[in-house]
Motif scaffolding. Structure first.
Motif, PDB file in Angstrom:
ATOM      1  N   VAL A 198      -9.806 -17.001 -33.455  1.00  0.00           N
ATOM      2  CA  VAL A 198      -8.780 -16.007 -32.543  1.00  0.00           C
ATOM      3  C   VAL A 198      -8.747 -16.098 -31.397  1.00  0.00           C
ATOM      4  O   VAL A 198      -9.135 -17.812 -30.932  1.00  0.00           O
ATOM      5  CB  VAL A 198     -10.677 -15.057 -32.002  1.00  0.00           C
ATOM      6  CG1 VAL A 198     -10.693 -14.104 -33.325  1.00  0.00           C
ATOM      7  CG2 VAL A 198     -11.369 -15.731 -31.612  1.00  0.00           C
ATOM      8  N   ALA A 199      -8.045 -16.238 -30.253  1.00  0.00           N
ATOM      9  CA  ALA A 199      -7.672 -17.795 -29.323  1.00  0.00           C
ATOM     10  C   ALA A 199      -7.749 -16.618 -27.816  1.00  0.00           C
ATOM     11  O   ALA A 199      -7.860 -15.140 -28.066  1.00  0.00           O
ATOM     12  CB  ALA A 199      -5.955 -17.952 -29.428  1.00  0.00           C
TER      13      ALA A 199
ATOM     14  N   ILE B  61      -2.546 -13.231 -47.760  1.00  0.00           N
ATOM     15  CA  ILE B  61      -2.632 -12.414 -47.151  1.00  0.00           C
ATOM     16  C   ILE B  61      -3.128 -12.211 -45.463  1.00  0.00           C
ATOM     17  O   ILE B  61      -3.725 -13.729 -45.279  1.00  0.00           O
ATOM     18  CB  ILE B  61      -3.285 -10.886 -47.350  1.00  0.00           C
ATOM     19  CG1 ILE B  61      -3.829 -10.662 -48.795  1.00  0.00           C
ATOM     20  CG2 ILE B  61      -3.845  -9.955 -46.843  1.00  0.00           C
ATOM     21  CD1 ILE B  61      -4.630 -10.472 -49.916  1.00  0.00           C
ATOM     22  N   ARG B  62      -2.181 -12.128 -44.916  1.00  0.00           N
ATOM     23  CA  ARG B  62      -2.877 -11.986 -43.355  1.00  0.00           C
ATOM     24  C   ARG B  62      -2.769 -10.646 -42.392  1.00  0.00           C
ATOM     25  O   ARG B  62      -2.277  -9.881 -42.807  1.00  0.00           O
ATOM     26  CB  ARG B  62      -1.640 -12.994 -42.966  1.00  0.00           C
ATOM     27  CG  ARG B  62      -1.912 -13.562 -41.277  1.00  0.00           C
ATOM     28  CD  ARG B  62      -1.455 -12.652 -39.879  1.00  0.00           C
ATOM     29  NE  ARG B  62      -1.886 -12.727 -39.030  1.00  0.00           N
ATOM     30  CZ  ARG B  62      -1.617 -11.779 -37.720  1.00  0.00           C
ATOM     31  NH1 ARG B  62      -1.593 -10.168 -37.712  1.00  0.00           N
ATOM     32  NH2 ARG B  62      -1.894 -12.266 -36.367  1.00  0.00           N
ATOM     33  N   THR B  63      -4.356  -9.854 -41.757  1.00  0.00           N
ATOM     34  CA  THR B  63      -4.465  -9.196 -40.878  1.00  0.00           C
ATOM     35  C   THR B  63      -5.071  -9.165 -39.613  1.00  0.00           C
ATOM     36  O   THR B  63      -5.396 -10.199 -39.424  1.00  0.00           O
ATOM     37  CB  THR B  63      -5.745  -8.871 -42.257  1.00  0.00           C
ATOM     38  OG1 THR B  63      -5.330  -7.256 -41.520  1.00  0.00           O
ATOM     39  CG2 THR B  63      -6.847  -9.186 -42.311  1.00  0.00           C
ATOM     40  N   LEU B  64      -4.246  -8.614 -39.363  1.00  0.00           N
ATOM     41  CA  LEU B  64      -4.827  -8.166 -37.808  1.00  0.00           C
ATOM     42  C   LEU B  64      -3.698  -8.750 -36.618  1.00  0.00           C
ATOM     43  O   LEU B  64      -2.466  -9.343 -37.111  1.00  0.00           O
ATOM     44  CB  LEU B  64      -5.815  -8.707 -36.935  1.00  0.00           C
ATOM     45  CG  LEU B  64      -7.878  -8.072 -37.830  1.00  0.00           C
ATOM     46  CD1 LEU B  64      -8.757  -8.798 -37.931  1.00  0.00           C
ATOM     47  CD2 LEU B  64      -7.653  -6.941 -38.134  1.00  0.00           C
ATOM     48  N   GLY B  65      -4.340  -8.915 -35.609  1.00  0.00           N
ATOM     49  CA  GLY B  65      -3.530  -9.175 -34.396  1.00  0.00           C
ATOM     50  C   GLY B  65      -3.703  -8.919 -32.839  1.00  0.00           C
ATOM     51  O   GLY B  65      -4.223  -9.390 -32.911  1.00  0.00           O
ATOM     52  N   THR B  66      -3.235  -7.944 -32.477  1.00  0.00           N
ATOM     53  CA  THR B  66      -3.386  -7.846 -30.924  1.00  0.00           C
ATOM     54  C   THR B  66      -3.489  -6.212 -30.894  1.00  0.00           C
ATOM     55  O   THR B  66      -4.348  -5.796 -31.710  1.00  0.00           O
ATOM     56  CB  THR B  66      -2.393  -8.301 -29.533  1.00  0.00           C
ATOM     57  OG1 THR B  66      -1.324  -7.855 -29.738  1.00  0.00           O
ATOM     58  CG2 THR B  66      -2.267  -9.534 -29.312  1.00  0.00           C
ATOM     59  N   ASN B  67      -2.859  -5.881 -29.643  1.00  0.00           N
ATOM     60  CA  ASN B  67      -2.875  -3.979 -30.017  1.00  0.00           C
ATOM     61  C   ASN B  67      -2.000  -3.498 -31.275  1.00  0.00           C
ATOM     62  O   ASN B  67      -2.778  -3.038 -32.363  1.00  0.00           O
ATOM     63  CB  ASN B  67      -2.192  -3.667 -28.859  1.00  0.00           C
ATOM     64  CG  ASN B  67      -2.207  -2.023 -28.019  1.00  0.00           C
ATOM     65  OD1 ASN B  67      -0.770  -1.678 -29.740  1.00  0.00           O
ATOM     66  ND2 ASN B  67      -3.215  -1.608 -29.018  1.00  0.00           N
TER      67      ASN B  67
ATOM     68  N   LEU C  30      -5.031 -13.371 -22.571  1.00  0.00           N
ATOM     69  CA  LEU C  30      -4.697 -12.284 -23.850  1.00  0.00           C
ATOM     70  C   LEU C  30      -5.682 -13.081 -24.640  1.00  0.00           C
ATOM     71  O   LEU C  30      -5.299 -13.734 -25.495  1.00  0.00           O
ATOM     72  CB  LEU C  30      -3.454 -12.089 -24.108  1.00  0.00           C
ATOM     73  CG  LEU C  30      -2.252 -10.862 -23.151  1.00  0.00           C
ATOM     74  CD1 LEU C  30      -0.573 -11.092 -23.934  1.00  0.00           C
ATOM     75  CD2 LEU C  30      -3.218  -9.949 -22.462  1.00  0.00           C
ATOM     76  N   GLY C  31      -5.977 -12.025 -25.378  1.00  0.00           N
ATOM     77  CA  GLY C  31      -6.735 -12.266 -26.820  1.00  0.00           C
ATOM     78  C   GLY C  31      -6.800 -12.186 -27.469  1.00  0.00           C
ATOM     79  O   GLY C  31      -5.702 -11.091 -28.116  1.00  0.00           O
ATOM     80  N   GLN C  32      -5.899 -12.645 -29.356  1.00  0.00           N
ATOM     81  CA  GLN C  32      -5.401 -12.336 -29.978  1.00  0.00           C
ATOM     82  C   GLN C  32      -6.229 -12.681 -31.543  1.00  0.00           C
ATOM     83  O   GLN C  32      -7.155 -13.886 -31.401  1.00  0.00           O
ATOM     84  CB  GLN C  32      -3.879 -13.483 -30.108  1.00  0.00           C
ATOM     85  CG  GLN C  32      -3.298 -12.670 -29.699  1.00  0.00           C
ATOM     86  CD  GLN C  32      -1.965 -13.888 -28.494  1.00  0.00           C
ATOM     87  OE1 GLN C  32      -2.126 -14.726 -29.399  1.00  0.00           O
ATOM     88  NE2 GLN C  32      -1.292 -13.684 -27.612  1.00  0.00           N
ATOM     89  N   CYS C  33      -6.741 -11.777 -32.533  1.00  0.00           N
ATOM     90  CA  CYS C  33      -6.886 -13.028 -34.031  1.00  0.00           C
ATOM     91  C   CYS C  33      -6.078 -12.475 -34.875  1.00  0.00           C
ATOM     92  O   CYS C  33      -4.987 -11.621 -35.117  1.00  0.00           O
ATOM     93  CB  CYS C  33      -7.575 -11.231 -34.686  1.00  0.00           C
ATOM     94  SG  CYS C  33      -8.845 -11.131 -35.304  1.00  0.00           S
ATOM     95  N   PHE C  34      -5.738 -13.813 -36.026  1.00  0.00           N
ATOM     96  CA  PHE C  34      -5.289 -14.561 -37.207  1.00  0.00           C
ATOM     97  C   PHE C  34      -5.955 -14.372 -37.900  1.00  0.00           C
ATOM     98  O   PHE C  34      -6.620 -15.223 -38.058  1.00  0.00           O
ATOM     99  CB  PHE C  34      -4.837 -15.469 -36.874  1.00  0.00           C
ATOM    100  CG  PHE C  34      -3.969 -15.630 -35.111  1.00  0.00           C
ATOM    101  CD1 PHE C  34      -2.227 -15.218 -35.711  1.00  0.00           C
ATOM    102  CD2 PHE C  34      -4.563 -15.634 -33.982  1.00  0.00           C
ATOM    103  CE1 PHE C  34      -1.610 -15.303 -34.455  1.00  0.00           C
ATOM    104  CE2 PHE C  34      -3.974 -15.276 -33.069  1.00  0.00           C
ATOM    105  CZ  PHE C  34      -2.419 -15.315 -32.946  1.00  0.00           C
TER     106      PHE C  34
END
Length: 344
Positions: free
Chosen positions: A112-113, A135-141, A253-257
Motif C-alpha cells: 500500500v502507498a 493475479i493482481r487485485t484492488l486499486g484506488t476507488n 492519495l492511498g493506493q493498494c497493490f
C-alpha cells in the motif's frame, strides 16, 4: 468525427508536455505509457484527456518533480510505501514491481502507498502481474483484477465503484454532449444529464444508482476500497481527499497493490480460467446480434481496431483542447490527423 493519430506521436507529445513543466524523463515516460494505454484500450476518460491535470499538478508544484518512492515498512509479503508526492504512475509502477517480487518469493505481495497522486487506469498495473503469470487485485476507488488464462488470454476487470468514472463526464462536457441519466447528480443531489452540473459541485452516482436498484452495493464497494487504500496506507480518505483537479494542497492519495501467485495454490489455474472464459463467451446472448463478453474483451477489440487503423482515434475536440494546453507551455502540438474517421 475522430482524428486518427499514431500511438508513437501521442506518447512523444505527452512526454514533451511533461518535460516542459519539469518532470524527470523517466517520470514523463511512465505517465505517457499509462495514458496512451488507457486510450488504446478504449478508456478515453483516463488517457490523453487527462494530460492537462498532470501538467497542472507538476507546473504548480503541488506534485513533486524530484525523488523516488520509498519503502517505509516491510515484511516478506507486505510493504508500506511513501510515494513522495510523485506522479501516480511512478508510484504505481514502483509498488506493483515490489508486490510482484514478493509474490514470486512467498506467494503473495501486498503493498500500500500513501503520498501518491492519480495514476491513470488501474488495469495498467493489473496487467503487469499477467506478464509474471500472476493475479493482481484492488486499486484506488476503481477496482481492477487481472488473472492469466492460457495462450495469452486473460480476465481483466477494471471498473469504478461509481456508475462511471468522472473522466467520462469530462469527455461528454468537452464534446458538448449530454450524459445518460444515472451517471451523475447536481449540487443538490438530484440526477442530472448536464455534465456541467455534475462537474460544478455535483457528483457521481454509485453503481446501481438508487437504493431500490442496488446503489448501496456500489456505495459499499467504494467504502471497501477506502479500507484497503486510505485506512491501511494512512493517506487521505472520504471527505478529506482534496477536490478533483484542486491544487490548494497535495493529494496524498492511498493506493493498494496485491499480487498473488497461482502456483502457490491448486494446480491448473490457467486452464480452468480459460474454460470459465469460454463457458461465458459461448452463452446464448439476450440479443441475437450481440456477443457475450467477459472482462477485458471490449478492450481487446478496441486494441485490435487501433492496430487495424494504424493509430488511436481521438475526438477532435480533445485534440484541440490538448493542443491549446501545449501552446500555453510552448510545446509543439500533436501532428495533424493522419485521417478523419466517423465517430462510432
Amino acid at each position: 468525427m475522430r482524428c486518427l493519430i499514431a500511438q508513437a506521436e501521442v506518447l512523444a507529445f505527452i512526454e514533451r508536455c511533461m518535460l516542459a513543466v519539469g518532470s524527470k524523463p523517466s517520470h514523463a515516460k511512465s505517465l505517457a505509457e499509462v495514458l496512451v494505454e488507457g486510450d488504446r484500450r478504449g478508456h478515453y476518460s483516463h488517457g490523453l484527456n487527462r494530460m492537462d491535470v498532470y501538467v497542472k499538478d507538476v507546473q504548480t508544484g503541488i506534485c513533486a518533480k524530484e525523488g523516488e518512492p520509498v519503502v517505509e515498512k516491510e515484511t516478506v509479503a507486505t510493504a508500506l510505501v511513501n510515494g513522495s508526492n510523485l506522479l501516480g504512475p511512478v508510484v504505481g509502477n514502483f509498488c506493483m514491481d515490489l508486490a510482484i517480487k514478493k509474490a514470486l518469493n512467498v506467494g503473495i505481495g501486498w503493498v500500500v502507498a500513501h503520498g501518491s497522486n492519480h495514476y491513470g487506469i488501474a488495469g495498467y498495473y493489473s496487467m503487469q502481474a499477467l506478464r509474471e503469470n500472476m493475479i493482481r487485485t484492488l486499486g484506488t476507488n476503481p477496482i481492477s483484477v487481472a488473472a492469466p488464462a492460457q495462450d495469452g488470454d486473460s480476465f481483466v476487470l477494471d471498473m469504478a465503484t461509481s456508475a462511471v468514472a468522472l473522466g467520462k463526464i469530462e469527455l461528454y462536457d468537452r464534446r458538448g454532449d449530454i450524459i445518460p441519466e444515472g451517471w451523475g447528480c447536481d449540487a443538490q443531489g438530484k440526477l442530472s444529464t448536464d455534465p456541467g452540473k455534475v462537474l460544478d459541485g455535483g457528483g457521481l452516482v454509485p453503481i446501481g444508482g438508487g437504493e431500490v436498484t442496488g446503489g448501496y452495493k456500489g456505495f459499499g464497494l467504494g467504502m471497501m476500497v477506502e479500507v484497503f487504500c486510505g485506512m491501511l496506507a494512512g493517506s487521505q480518505y472520504s471527505r478529506y481527499i482534496r477536490t478533483w483537479k484542486g491544487t490548494d494542497r497535495v493529494a496524498d492519495l492511498g493506493q493498494c497493490f496485491v499480487a498473488i501467485n497461482p502456483a502457490n495454490f491448486a494446480p491448473g489455474f490457467n486452464s480452468r480460467l480459460s474454460d470459465m472464459l469460454s463457458l461465458h463467451r459461448t452463452l446464448e446472448p439476450a440479443k441475437p446480434d450481440m456477443e457475450v463478453f467477459t472482462p477485458g474483451d471490449p478492450e481487446r477489440i478496441h486494441i485490435s481496431r487501433c492496430e487495424e487503423l494504424g493509430g488511436i482515434p481521438y475526438h477532435i475536440n480533445v485534440v484541440k483542447f490538448m493542443n491549446d494546453c501545449a501552446k500555453k507551455i510552448r510545446v509543439e502540438p500533436l501532428l495533424p490527423c493522419d485521417r478523419l474517421i466517423s465517430d462510432s
